[in-house]
Design an enzyme around this catalytic site. Sequence first.
Site, PDB file in Angstrom:
ATOM      1  CG  HIS A   1       1.230  -6.775   5.389  1.00 15.38           C
ATOM      2  ND1 HIS A   1       1.550  -6.414   6.670  1.00 15.38           N
ATOM      3  CD2 HIS A   1       1.386  -5.666   4.648  1.00 15.38           C
ATOM      4  CE1 HIS A   1       1.884  -5.142   6.684  1.00 15.38           C
ATOM      5  NE2 HIS A   1       1.805  -4.655   5.481  1.00 15.38           N
TER       6      HIS A   1
ATOM      7  CB  ALA B   1      -0.929   0.007   1.201  1.00 14.36           C
ATOM      8  CB  THR B   2       4.190   2.105   1.425  1.00 10.60           C
ATOM      9  OG1 THR B   2       3.806   1.781   2.745  1.00 10.60           O
ATOM     10  CG2 THR B   2       5.084   3.316   1.448  1.00 10.60           C
TER      11      THR B   2
ATOM     12  CB  CYS C   1       4.935   4.425  11.027  1.00 18.75           C
ATOM     13  SG  CYS C   1       3.705   3.607  10.075  1.00 18.75           S
TER      14      CYS C   1
ATOM     15  CB  THR D   1       9.458  -9.795 -12.405  1.00 18.75           C
ATOM     16  OG1 THR D   1      10.520  -9.645 -13.313  1.00 18.75           O
ATOM     17  CG2 THR D   1       8.823 -11.154 -12.578  1.00 18.75           C
TER      18      THR D   1
ATOM     19  CD  GLN E   1      -5.194  -1.217   8.949  1.00 16.18           C
ATOM     20  OE1 GLN E   1      -5.860  -2.157   9.359  1.00 16.18           O
ATOM     21  NE2 GLN E   1      -3.897  -1.156   9.127  1.00 16.18           N
TER      22      GLN E   1
ATOM     23  CB  SER F   1      -1.985  -3.252   2.360  1.00 14.75           C
ATOM     24  OG  SER F   1      -0.921  -3.892   2.985  1.00 14.75           O
TER      25      SER F   1
END
Lengths: 478, 116
Positions: free
Chosen positions: A278, A120-121, A402, A316, A256, A276
């Site tokens: 994970h 997502a970043t 973070c 890739t 989220q 995202s």
Amino acid sequence: MMNRTLSRKLLGSMCGISNPRLSFAQSAVNTVQREKELIKSRELEKDEPRPLYMDFQATTPMDPRVLDAMLPYQVNYYGNPHSRTHAYGWESESAMEKARKQVADLIGADPREIVFTSGATESNNMSIKGVARFYKAKKKHIVTTQTEHKCVLDSCRIMEAEGFDVTYLPVKNNGLIDLKQLEETIRPDTSLVSIMTVNNEIGVKQPIKEIGNSYYQHHSLNVYLRIFISSISIMFLISGHLCRSKNVFFHTDAAQAVGKIPINVNDWKVDLMSISGHKLYGPKGIGALYLRRRPRIRIEPLQSGGGQERGLRSGTVPTPLAVGLGAACEIAQQELEYDHKHVTVLANRLVQKIMAAIPDVVLNGDPDQRYPGCVNLSFAYVEGESLLMALKDVALSSGSACTSASLEPSYVLRAIGTDEDLAHSSIRFGIGRFTTEDEVDYTVEKCVQQVKRLREMSPLWEMVQEGIDIKSIKWTQH
Amino acid sequence: MPTSSDTRWQCFMRNSTQREKNYTELNMASCSRTQVISLYRMLVKESKKFSSYNYRTYALRRVKDGFRENLHVDNPKTLDMLINQARENLAVIKRQVSIGHLYSAQRTVVEKEPHL
């Protein structure tokens, strides 16, 4: 202990006075000066029982079904999906396309609108920098909120350095943004509005559908007039909304929210969405970006190379990770209601039990407009760090991963107007698909026990018990 | 007025497991009934073997709730599809259980007795 607590509070309140209007991007990122390891990291002993995992907003364990889908592509079907000349490439490519379809189905999009990224970043960076730079000839303004994820705030800071104007919208005390304020902030030269769907620290759900839709009625006349006027061009103006009627793109960081609440990009009228892997029981290192095709969003690619992913993100595509993300999205779609019910029951149990057992506990964020699995509680007269150290059997966090290394309280809590001392004593409980009732009960019991013990030792608590009003005390320095 | 077959039926219901009671529906064909019951038993047996506490409890809970919500399905096509899904999930569980055993970690704080 007492001196440290008092001096920390003084320092905290002084910081609040001296830097009230530090731009939120700067203060969020400016943690280098304040870094201090308070909770020592150590490896678990051989037979020491593992702590309970209650930090589902930081990351989630992988669902066994996802791992099962990924393993064949790690072991035997290891071809590069962009190889066009042999079976290894073809089977890898078909798996990647199947995963793309699974991701698209979850959010109600077309598979051609999904771009795989590394998380997502990267998706947030691509959206903000890509859209801003592509349209920079005429549009120089970006709108976002103060409670966004750090990657969004940092990207906006970089854009400011490149000469763009960025407005950081404040949020109300419950964490939601004010729609009227948003409408007033949008200028003719705004290119992008970026608002996250579910906040990772307080769990507040922003009214994304309202932002996308509510201006349709107001501006539909404008929209149809423009169709009539520009009848030569083949524009699919099936729906219009505030952003689109003013030609502003709407980006949402749904990391989220995906797989936890029902999402439909067409209902919500979003143009860009970050996903995202994970956070929805999939593998780490993969994410996706949704880019609307009708009307087409153009972005300037961040990563140049061989033109993979329609030239928007060369490199890739990691087939096993993409397959894992697709499987996670499919499972999330099937299990959405079941998981939501389970998480709601457990979250209510946690909050009610804690609030019944100890006084002076505050739930941060709006109590209704939230995702139930993210519970952020502030325990008054208790230090957040010491509570975390005491709760060593439970894996929790105060604020987001973070910001956990720095001394400063989370900028999100500051943005919603929490007092400095309450902001320092906040803990985030994350509940997910795999949490059990026993885990919640254990957490509640330990939490209540430790909070009571820490309060016994706190001089502020003694003063409150005697009836002294803390706010009226004049602290002197020796 | 309860007949003798009713009392025998009630006796059978009381003595069988809670899960089996839900399956002894008279309008289900007896071969699918035994199929479903045996699938359920195998799923539960395999799920108990997970070495990770979270996966184990999730699998047991999900299997139970999954069978409970599809209790009243009559349509044979849907039934076939659900039975196939259950078989696939059983295969997944078996593989993941063995992977879990290969890479097992310590118990978590809430686990009371040592896992088998």
